[in-house]
Write a protein that holds these residues in place. Structure first.
Motif, PDB file in Angstrom:
ATOM      1  N   VAL A 181       1.916   9.434   2.705  1.00 19.32           N
ATOM      2  CA  VAL A 181       1.106   8.421   2.027  1.00 19.32           C
ATOM      3  C   VAL A 181       1.523   7.050   2.544  1.00 19.32           C
ATOM      4  O   VAL A 181       0.709   6.176   2.802  1.00 19.32           O
ATOM      5  CB  VAL A 181       1.285   8.521   0.496  1.00 19.32           C
ATOM      6  N   VAL A 239       4.170   3.599  -4.990  1.00 18.88           N
ATOM      7  CA  VAL A 239       3.816   3.900  -6.370  1.00 18.88           C
ATOM      8  C   VAL A 239       4.265   2.750  -7.260  1.00 18.88           C
ATOM      9  O   VAL A 239       5.441   2.405  -7.314  1.00 18.88           O
ATOM     10  CB  VAL A 239       4.505   5.201  -6.815  1.00 18.88           C
ATOM     11  N   LEU A 253      -9.318  19.749  -1.201  1.00 22.13           N
ATOM     12  CA  LEU A 253      -9.403  20.315  -2.536  1.00 22.13           C
ATOM     13  C   LEU A 253      -9.579  19.115  -3.456  1.00 22.13           C
ATOM     14  O   LEU A 253      -8.605  18.486  -3.862  1.00 22.13           O
ATOM     15  CB  LEU A 253      -8.131  21.083  -2.888  1.00 22.13           C
ATOM     16  N   LYS A 289      -9.025  25.499 -11.838  1.00 24.55           N
ATOM     17  CA  LYS A 289      -8.387  24.905 -13.014  1.00 24.55           C
ATOM     18  C   LYS A 289      -8.040  25.984 -14.020  1.00 24.55           C
ATOM     19  O   LYS A 289      -8.808  26.911 -14.224  1.00 24.55           O
ATOM     20  CB  LYS A 289      -9.366  23.957 -13.697  1.00 24.55           C
ATOM     21  N   PRO A 319      -0.107   2.352 -12.355  1.00 23.48           N
ATOM     22  CA  PRO A 319      -0.799   3.620 -12.096  1.00 23.48           C
ATOM     23  C   PRO A 319      -0.104   4.826 -12.712  1.00 23.48           C
ATOM     24  O   PRO A 319      -0.748   5.820 -13.000  1.00 23.48           O
ATOM     25  CB  PRO A 319      -0.792   3.713 -10.578  1.00 23.48           C
ATOM     26  N   LYS A 368       4.943  27.502  -9.753  1.00 24.53           N
ATOM     27  CA  LYS A 368       6.102  27.242  -8.901  1.00 24.53           C
ATOM     28  C   LYS A 368       6.136  28.094  -7.636  1.00 24.53           C
ATOM     29  O   LYS A 368       7.119  28.033  -6.902  1.00 24.53           O
ATOM     30  CB  LYS A 368       7.404  27.509  -9.688  1.00 24.53           C
ATOM     31  N   ARG A 400      -1.544   5.381 -15.883  1.00 23.92           N
ATOM     32  CA  ARG A 400      -2.888   5.904 -15.711  1.00 23.92           C
ATOM     33  C   ARG A 400      -2.811   7.413 -15.407  1.00 23.92           C
ATOM     34  O   ARG A 400      -3.619   8.206 -15.865  1.00 23.92           O
ATOM     35  CB  ARG A 400      -3.599   5.175 -14.566  1.00 23.92           C
ATOM     36  N   ASP A 401      -1.790   7.759 -14.630  1.00 28.01           N
ATOM     37  CA  ASP A 401      -1.574   9.158 -14.305  1.00 28.01           C
ATOM     38  C   ASP A 401      -1.331   9.987 -15.554  1.00 28.01           C
ATOM     39  O   ASP A 401      -1.878  11.063 -15.725  1.00 28.01           O
ATOM     40  CB  ASP A 401      -0.351   9.297 -13.397  1.00 28.01           C
ATOM     41  N   ILE A 446      -2.068   5.447   3.024  1.00 33.77           N
ATOM     42  CA  ILE A 446      -3.110   5.986   2.155  1.00 33.77           C
ATOM     43  C   ILE A 446      -3.081   5.231   0.842  1.00 33.77           C
ATOM     44  O   ILE A 446      -2.041   5.178   0.182  1.00 33.77           O
ATOM     45  CB  ILE A 446      -2.882   7.495   1.896  1.00 33.77           C
ATOM     46  N   ARG A 487       0.084  28.435  -5.975  1.00 38.23           N
ATOM     47  CA  ARG A 487      -0.511  27.306  -5.286  1.00 38.23           C
ATOM     48  C   ARG A 487      -1.799  27.722  -4.572  1.00 38.23           C
ATOM     49  O   ARG A 487      -2.818  27.056  -4.638  1.00 38.23           O
ATOM     50  CB  ARG A 487       0.512  26.721  -4.291  1.00 38.23           C
ATOM     51  N   PRO A 513      -2.793   5.471  -6.136  1.00 40.82           N
ATOM     52  CA  PRO A 513      -1.763   5.072  -7.101  1.00 40.82           C
ATOM     53  C   PRO A 513      -0.521   5.947  -7.014  1.00 40.82           C
ATOM     54  O   PRO A 513       0.588   5.462  -7.191  1.00 40.82           O
ATOM     55  CB  PRO A 513      -2.463   5.220  -8.454  1.00 40.82           C
ATOM     56  N   TYR A 549      -4.806  28.312  -6.976  1.00 40.72           N
ATOM     57  CA  TYR A 549      -5.560  27.087  -7.259  1.00 40.72           C
ATOM     58  C   TYR A 549      -6.364  26.633  -6.038  1.00 40.72           C
ATOM     59  O   TYR A 549      -7.515  26.216  -6.156  1.00 40.72           O
ATOM     60  CB  TYR A 549      -4.613  25.955  -7.671  1.00 40.72           C
ATOM     61  N   SER A 550      -5.748  26.704  -4.853  1.00 35.22           N
ATOM     62  CA  SER A 550      -6.409  26.200  -3.645  1.00 35.22           C
ATOM     63  C   SER A 550      -7.688  26.967  -3.365  1.00 35.22           C
ATOM     64  O   SER A 550      -8.730  26.383  -3.077  1.00 35.22           O
ATOM     65  CB  SER A 550      -5.474  26.322  -2.434  1.00 35.22           C
ATOM     66  N   SER A 555       0.832  -1.194   0.000  1.00 33.91           N
ATOM     67  CA  SER A 555       0.000   0.000   0.000  1.00 33.91           C
ATOM     68  C   SER A 555       0.865   1.241   0.000  1.00 33.91           C
ATOM     69  O   SER A 555       1.927   1.286   0.606  1.00 33.91           O
ATOM     70  CB  SER A 555      -0.895   0.002   1.226  1.00 33.91           C
ATOM     71  N   GLY A 556       0.394   2.243  -0.668  1.00 38.33           N
ATOM     72  CA  GLY A 556       1.059   3.537  -0.623  1.00 38.33           C
ATOM     73  C   GLY A 556       2.288   3.605  -1.497  1.00 38.33           C
ATOM     74  O   GLY A 556       2.864   4.652  -1.677  1.00 38.33           O
ATOM     75  N   SER A 606     -10.300  26.022  -5.840  1.00 34.86           N
ATOM     76  CA  SER A 606     -10.820  24.671  -5.656  1.00 34.86           C
ATOM     77  C   SER A 606     -11.819  24.634  -4.522  1.00 34.86           C
ATOM     78  O   SER A 606     -12.859  24.009  -4.618  1.00 34.86           O
ATOM     79  CB  SER A 606      -9.688  23.700  -5.309  1.00 34.86           C
TER      80      SER A 606
END
Lengths: 334, 531
Positions: B383, A7, B346, A280, A11, A200, A14-15, B388, A205, B391, A208-209, A4-5, A212
């Motif tokens: 993570v 990478v 978020l 976005k 995936p 950057k 998929r990313d 958590i 940041r 992927p 966006y936050s 778990s956790g 969102s």
């Protein structure tokens, strides 16, 4: 507990796929840009000439600079309607500083740009502290800025004839051998700097936050009000910069030169894939959007399409762009 | 003698993805009676109401009205069939008048087109007079008190000639006088051919207004009792009497810990009244209470999300004033909202961005520029340590399961290195396995010396985790119990206290002491027998 956790390989692909899906709007916009460009090149022999491309790029510079600043505001789920008339007011102020008050250019130009920042600061204060909805706050500023521009200029253009170096800011060739005027280089530089800031820096940041989820951002211990003011003020600097570029090109500060630009700039942002719901967006998309709009304006003009119909086409393009974005979003949600 | 029930619910089952909300529930409403429906938060009362009003469709089971099978297609259909439901949240339009609200969607018209305002007001006036309500048809609903707004809802419901009236927590926002008026209205409504289902947490009210009480628990029917011959203690025992699935008890309970945060005399404009408590270092302090008791409001007041009217907050012996969550974060107080999606995450940003969010400017920026590498490393580390399941840290947060989303929120506050963590419903919407992981995590955090406030509506959760339990009711602290004192019965008892029977009342105090002296009394056995 290694499974778990951690990478794993699959995936990641998929990313990548989801990244591409996330950028689809930009690809589509870019594809649209190419299609329009090719279409006009074939349709009119006058389109692909150096002087026409230069003039098209000039109009991109103004729309693009305004749109880049507005991208920040729109990513916070805000809006800025005051950019057009704000640009008029800043241009008039540039005339006052440089022509009337004889302030030398190295100080006068930054002052004009900072004046745009002040307009943004007031917008930010009204939105963040007085809690006036962005649409209303900037609508009020739009009206006030137009009025002030007329009052200060006595409804007459201020000519920069006495300061020939001013015009060179836009029309000169800073880099020898590069035939494109300075304004285009300025736009390129501004776009790169804005993209770096958006991706950057802390400011980017938080942009966006807040867009969102402003509530969650505030509960995460971030002073959302403060950052909203900073973002609006920052976006205001682009109003000031655009005013310098346009008035230098025209050689004069006309008190109504910015009218209508707000909608073109917002359209550029939206076509570029920035969501009006916030959270976005990208600078690259906005630049592509600005190119599409000035390309359409210019190409249709060259093909002798009446101004009225140009607006109809522009309206249709905005609807098409946002509709494709909606379809993409609905698919992504499934 | 058996009479045909007015409304009958038989073997009704309703599942949602991952949860069985109702399982084989039955209920009889006799003509001419008020039937109370009692159960804890999440017992399935609201689901049952939504089935009756046609918002949901049952997976299994039948409903009968006057012996005839009942198929409710929509809320409107339910009204036409004679079932009127008054929800806890009113469905009123504040800018319309009383009359306009009562007949919304059924306005009298001229020539099918134009509104006939005069006929509307006359109709409303007739209805109001028939029900003897102190309302003016022409007044705007938004200007009315909550009690009067509720009367508008009732008038609206009864304008359909309802036979069955269902009221969900009707007295939640009413004062005693208003409750009495409401009960008067219910008594006037009751006739030999009508019936009322009255949902409430407040035991003493059930005693006053209802004839029988049906108890449901965890989506299952428990029992139906005659109110006159049943003590309310028995009802409470039936409501809470589930066996806890795990035998876990609070770990690391000690009473020699130093006080870290002290809240004293906290008042807010609309909810909190004189809230005081201490939070000690390394302690898990549970906050129990029924919905709307003011627990979330305490948390929001502490972190400065809502303003306070009076009261002091003392941190490490120094009085502090927190005006917004940013200042709370500077004092290392983090709030993890009950509504993760709305207030915690978020969703459209990736996991990494969420984990570092609260610490970005403090730890991961130099001259305004982000330290991307170290941000990503930190996110990846959390993570891993919190296990958590994602992927990668580039995954959009909305694609994670509820339990993993909750861990992302926890990670966010751990990165910020908070000393005080306020968890509001930490396991809401999380499946059983993930719940256990969150419990383990909370215990680990407390063992590391973090102080935790855990607001929870799940009593078993409060009991197995809390070193001490603050029980709130109606915006005030009704009692603070040690881990030993806290039982389902004692917590429920304090949670259902009304303003007029606070522990200060000498006559009442005796009964409290008896209860605390024998927290597991006869009722538990009774419950066990019934299971």
């Amino acid at each position: 507990m290694t499974a778990s956790g951690v990478v794993t390989e699959k995936p990641i692909s998929r990313d990548l796929a989801s990244t591409i899906r996330g950028r689809l709007q930009q690809f589509l916009a870019f594809g649209g840009l190419i299609v329009i460009f090719v279409f006009f090149s074939l349709a009119s022999p006058d389109f692909l000439t150096f002087s026409n491309v230069t003039s098209m790029l000039f109009s991109t510079v103004v729309i693009g600079t305004l749109a880049i600043g507005t991208t920040f505001v729109i990513i916070t789920a805000g809006i800025d309607l005051s950019i057009g008339t704000g640009m008029s007011l800043c241009a008039v102020m540039a005339g006052v500083f440089i022509v009337h008050w004889h302030i030398p250019l190295p100080i006068g130009v930054p002052l004009a740009i900072l004046f745009g920042g002040v307009i943004g600061l007031i917008n930010g204060f009204n939105v963040a502290i007085l809690k006036i909805p962005p649409f209303i706050a900037t609508l009020a500023m739009m009206l006030a800025a137009q009025g002030l521009a007329l009052v200060i200029s006595h409804s007459a253009p201020i000519y920069f004839d006495t300061v020939p170096a001013y015009a060179a800011i836009s029309t000169g060739n800073l880099i020898p051998g590069v035939k494109f005027p300075n304004a285009v280089i300025v736009l390129a530089a501004v776009a790169i700097i804005a993209a770096i800031i958006l991706n950057k820096t802390v400011l980017g940041r938080y942009t966006y936050s807040i867009g969102s989820n402003a509530e969650a951002t505030a509960l995460s211990g971030i002073n959302v009000r403060k950052w909203q003011i900073i973002i609006y003020a920052f976006a205001g600097l682009f109003i000031g910069l655009a005013s310098v570029l346009i008035s230098a090109r025209l050689g004069s500060a006309q008190p109504a030169l910015g009218q209508g630009y707000e909608l073109q700039a917002i359209a550029a942002v939206v076509i570029g894939g920035t969501s009006l719901f916030g959270g976005k967006g990208s600078i690259l998309g906005t630049v592509i959007g600005a190119l599409i709009i000035s390309l359409l304006n210019n190409g249709l003009q060259i093909m002798s399409v009446p101004q009225e119909w140009q607006n109809v086409v522009l309206g249709a393009v905005i609807l098409a762009a946002v509709y494709t974005d909606n379809i993409r979003r609905r698919k992504a949600a499934m | 003698m058996t009479m045909t029930p007015l409304l009958q619910v038989q073997g009704v089952t309703k599942s949602f993805p991952g949860v069985k909300a109702l399982s084989n529930v039955h209920l009889d409403l006799r003509p001419g009676e008020v039937l109370a429906l009692a159960g804890e938060n999440g017992a399935g009362k609201s689901t049952l109401m939504k089935l009756l009003s046609g918002i949901y469709t049952a997976d299994e089971g039948e409903f009968y009205l006057n012996g005839e099978k009942l198929e409710v297609a929509s809320p409107k259909h339910a009204q036409e069939l004679g079932i009127a439901i008054i929800h806890q949240d009113f469905n009123l339009i504040p800018d319309l008048t009383v009359a306009q609200n009562i007949f919304v969607g059924r306005e009298p018209r001229w020539a099918h087109t134009f509104l006939n305002e005069r006929a509307l007001n006359v109709k409303a006036q007739e209805l109001i007079e028939r029900l003897q309500l102190p309302l003016d048809p022409k007044q705007n609903v938004g200007a009315l008190t909550v009690a009067k707004q509720q009367m508008v809802e009732i008038a609206k419901a009864l304008s359909y000639e309802a036979e069955v009236l269902i009221m969900d927590e009707p007295t939640a926002a009413l004062n005693d006088a208003e409750v009495a008026t409401l009960h008067e209205l219910i008594r006037r409504f009751i006739r030999p051919n009508t019936g009322v289902i009255y949902i409430s947490h407040r035991m003493n009210e059930l005693k006053v207004i209802s004839d029988r009480v049906t108890v449901i628990r965890d989506g299952q029917y428990v029992d139906t009792l005659d109110v006159q011959t049943t003590s309310m203690k028995e009802v409470i025992a039936l409501m809470v009497g589930r066996s806890i699935t795990s035998d876990a008890t609070p770990v690391g309970v000690r009473d020699d810990r130093e006080v870290l945060l002290s809240v004293s005399g906290l008042n807010t404009k609309d909810r909190l009244k004189d809230v005081s408590f201490d939070l000690r270092k390394g302690e898990i302090l549970g906050f129990a209470g029924l919905m709307g008791a003011g627990r979330t409001e305490v948390a929001r007041a502490i972190v400065g999300a809502d303003g306070i009217e009076s009261g002091t907050i003392t941190l490490r012996g120094k009085q502090i004033s927190i005006r917004n969550p940013a200042e709370a974060a500077k004092h290392r107080i983090g709030y993890l909202s009950e509504d993760r999606k709305r207030y915690g995450l978020l969703l459209e940003q990736d996991v990494g961005a969420n984990i570092v969010l609260s610490a970005v400017s403090e730890l991961y920026a130099a001259w305004g520029f982000l330290k991307s590498k170290s941000m990503r490393a930190t996110a990846a580390r959390y993570v891993k340590t919190l296990r958590i399941k994602t992927p990668s840290i580039n995954q959009m947060t909305k694609n994670l399961s509820g339990g993993n989303q909750q861990k992302v929120v926890i990670a966010k506050w751990l990165v910020k290195d908070c000393d005080i963590l306020i968890f509001d419903e930490p396991t809401r919407g999380i499946d059983v396995g993930a719940k256990e992981e969150i419990y383990v995590l909370l215990n680990e955090l407390a063992a590391q010396g973090k102080s935790i406030i855990m607001i929870s509506s799940e009593l078993p959760e409060v009991l197995r985790m809390s070193h001490r339990v603050v029980v709130m009711t109606e915006g005030r602290v009704a009692g603070i119990l040690t881990a030993d004192e806290a039982t389902q019965e004692s917590v429920m008892h304090y949670a259902t206290l009304r303003d007029d029977e606070r522990p200060g009342d000498p006559a009442e105090r005796d009964s409290f002491e008896t209860e605390q002296a024998s927290p597991t009394d006869v009722n538990s056995d009774q419950t066990a027998g019934k299971r």
